[in-house]
Design an enzyme around this catalytic site. Structure first.
Site, PDB file in Angstrom:
ATOM      1  N   CYS A 133     100.366 -54.769  43.627  1.00 44.68           N
ATOM      2  CA  CYS A 133      99.701 -54.295  42.409  1.00 44.68           C
ATOM      3  C   CYS A 133      98.249 -54.734  42.268  1.00 44.68           C
ATOM      4  CB  CYS A 133     100.485 -54.739  41.176  1.00 44.68           C
ATOM      5  SG  CYS A 133     102.150 -54.066  41.077  1.00 44.68           S
ATOM      6  N   HIS A 191      95.970 -55.456  35.691  1.00 38.59           N
ATOM      7  CA  HIS A 191      96.350 -56.663  36.413  1.00 38.59           C
ATOM      8  C   HIS A 191      95.133 -57.535  36.700  1.00 38.59           C
ATOM      9  CE1 HIS A 191      99.273 -59.099  38.458  1.00 38.59           C
ATOM     10  NE2 HIS A 191     100.139 -58.125  38.628  1.00 38.59           N
ATOM     11  N   ASP A 250     102.518 -47.046  38.063  1.00 36.28           N
ATOM     12  CA  ASP A 250     102.748 -48.213  38.909  1.00 36.28           C
ATOM     13  C   ASP A 250     103.973 -47.974  39.792  1.00 36.28           C
ATOM     14  OD1 ASP A 250     103.338 -50.831  39.893  1.00 36.28           O
ATOM     15  OD2 ASP A 250     102.329 -51.708  38.171  1.00 36.28           O
ATOM     16  N   GLN A 251     103.775 -48.092  41.096  1.00 33.94           N
ATOM     17  CA  GLN A 251     104.885 -48.072  42.056  1.00 33.94           C
ATOM     18  C   GLN A 251     105.545 -46.691  42.165  1.00 33.94           C
ATOM     19  OE1 GLN A 251     106.541 -52.000  42.303  1.00 33.94           O
ATOM     20  NE2 GLN A 251     108.566 -51.210  42.784  1.00 33.94           N
TER      21      GLN A 251
END
Length: 507
Positions: free
Chosen positions: A53, A103, A13-14
């Site tokens: 996200c 998510h 993530d990210q």
């Protein structure tokens, strides 16, 4: 190799592509990812399709741009009626398992996965629905992300990722012991190196003797930022923030440390893959949901179309794939058809609907490059009152919104995107062509109406669900269950930054 290979999808993530050595970073220590990059196909110019996200993940899972499935923001429902790569692979005969963060928003917490090993880290309801025109104070991104950074003993995010890794490794051993001979698709999805920029001492110490690089472009004054950047910085209450060099290096060092940490967990899963006997029959795909600005232009986090935020690592490794670097533009909507191409052989195409992505396996092993291929991205969430669209084709990136001046960058000649060519007469025809393509692909008026209506509906639903008996859509939980993960109750930042400080040295 068995008739159809197993597939292991590793997602973080990210993670901006430019933070990895395989993409040119001189500092990052991620030996397992470096081995993956060196042993298979590395896509040099891969992009997310939404720099946030949940919409990015929903778009990736369905092979469709977020606007087509109403995945407008981090509180938009993932529609159960749209097939995902898990559905396609399961229909092909795969056993499908998810460990970690997708998510997913809404009561369907499987979306084609036969088995879920963990719940979501974040709320699965409409807690984070935006309200265009009346956003209020942001509680998910602010200056604390930089100021509260560095060394820690423990965070909830570490608790989550260690559970994700443990359950994924145990599942691989369970598969090896199982009588179920179907090939497997296992997605392992971590939350690091998403902020807070905090890491434990073993990974902090990896960078003790390294000169942590500062952003290539320092903070800009408001009049040098584009309109969307100004809104984001205002939304984060960071427009006039000027962090010290020490604060910036500390946050970036912890980000590197978080990458090394997640690389360590990935190494354990890869070791388990080999130990359980699946190494020679498994294709491994690695990517991130979006990038990270990491202080460039004085900006942090995501939600913009600049390269650090939009470009993601994308690697495909398997014993039968030769080491290679692929220059053709790619994006995360290509993931669904590519996974199906790995499973079934290429060229693969969907029989149900026209996807926005295509099977990238056709570009491997000397496959014909496509110099005119375009990738598309959208931003439809908070800190704007109109959709924003991005097209990357060839060396140019075009960003358009009816509320903002257009942006055009020659990303090859100007990799830091400092020169906006949209007003240059020499590029007038190019701008006109991109603008026409935006109008052809997106009906902005209709899309805006759908977004605003969706926000109103979800806010009403959230208000109603606060009355009477509470419920949770989170996997394997009830509203009475006490969990470590964030469930929309109280301040997100208070939850995220409540960490265990590093233990003091004993005398």
């Amino acid at each position: 190799m068995q008739e159809r290979p197993n597939i292991l999808l590793l997602q973080v993530d990210q993670l901006t592509a430019r933070a990895l050595r395989a993409y040119g970073d001189p500092v990052c220590k991620a030996p397992n990812l470096e081995r993956l990059a060196a042993s298979g196909a590395l896509f040099e110019r891969a992009y997310c399709n939404f720099p946030l996200c949940a919409p990015s993940r929903f778009s990736m899972a369905t092979g469709l741009l977020a606007s087509r499935i109403e995945a407008f923001d981090n509180a938009a429902e993932m529609p159960a009626s749209v097939p995902t790569y898990a559905h396609y692979l399961r229909e092909m005969g795969y056993q499908t398992t998810l460990s970690g963060k997708m998510h997913f928003i809404g009561p369907d917490q499987f979306h084609g996965f036969e088995t879920r090993l963990t719940a979501e880290l974040y709320p699965t309801d409409f807690s984070w629905v935006p309200n265009w025109g009346d956003e209020g104070k942001r509680d998910t991104n602010d200056a604390r992300g930089v100021i509260i950074s560095g060394l820690c003993e423990r965070t909830v995010q570490i608790d989550y990722d260690e559970e994700v890794a443990f359950r994924a490794s145990r599942h691989l051993y369970d598969l090896a012991r199982s009588d179920d001979r179907r090939p497997f698709f296992l997605q392992v999805s971590f939350t690091h190196p998403h902020e807070p920029y905090l890491c434990t001492k073993p990974f902090w110490d990896l960078y003790e003797d390294e000169e942590i690089p500062l952003p290539r472009v320092g903070p800009l004054s408001a009049n040098r930022h584009d309109a969307h950047a100004v809104r984001l910085l205002q939304d984060f209450d960071m427009l006039d923030s000027r962090f010290t060099e020490a604060e910036i290096r500390r946050a970036r060092r912890a980000y590197y440390g978080s990458i090394s940490y997640i690389d360590h967990l990935i190494g354990g899963i890869l070791d388990t893959l080999e130990a359980s006997g699946f190494g020679q029959s498994t294709a491994i795909v690695f990517t991130s949901d979006h990038g990270e600005l990491l202080g460039e232009r004085g900006m942090w986090f995501k939600k913009h179309f600049y390269e650090p935020c939009l470009r993601v690592p994308l690697m495909v490794s398997a014993p039968w794939i030769a080491p290679q670097r692929v220059a053709t533009l790619a994006s995360l909507v290509d993931l669904l058809p590519t996974l199906c191409g790995l499973a079934q052989g290429h060229p693969w195409s969907a029989a149900v609907e026209d996807l926005d992505g295509e099977d990238l396996t056709r570009f491997l092993d000397g496959g014909q490059a496509d110099d005119q291929r375009a990738v598309y991205a959208e931003y439809l969430a908070e800190a704007t009152t109109a959709p924003i669209f991005m097209i990357r084709r060839g060396r140019y990136k075009y960003v358009a919104s009816s509320h903002d001046p257009a942006l055009l960058f020659d990303v090859e000649a100007d990799p830091d995107e400092l020169i906006n060519l949209a007003g240059d007469p020499d590029h007038a025809d190019r701008v006109a062509g991109f603008a026409a393509e935006v109008r052809e692909r997106w009906d902005e008026t209709a899309l805006t109406a759908r977004i605003v209506k969706s926000q109103k509906r979800r806010r009403l639903i959230m208000s109603a669900l606060k009355q009477g008996q509470p419920i949770r859509w989170n996997h394997d939980e009830t509203a009475e269950d006490k969990v470590l993960w964030y469930r929309g109750e109280g301040s997100y930042n208070d939850w995220a930054f409540s960490y265990l400080p590093a233990a003091a040295k004993k005398a």
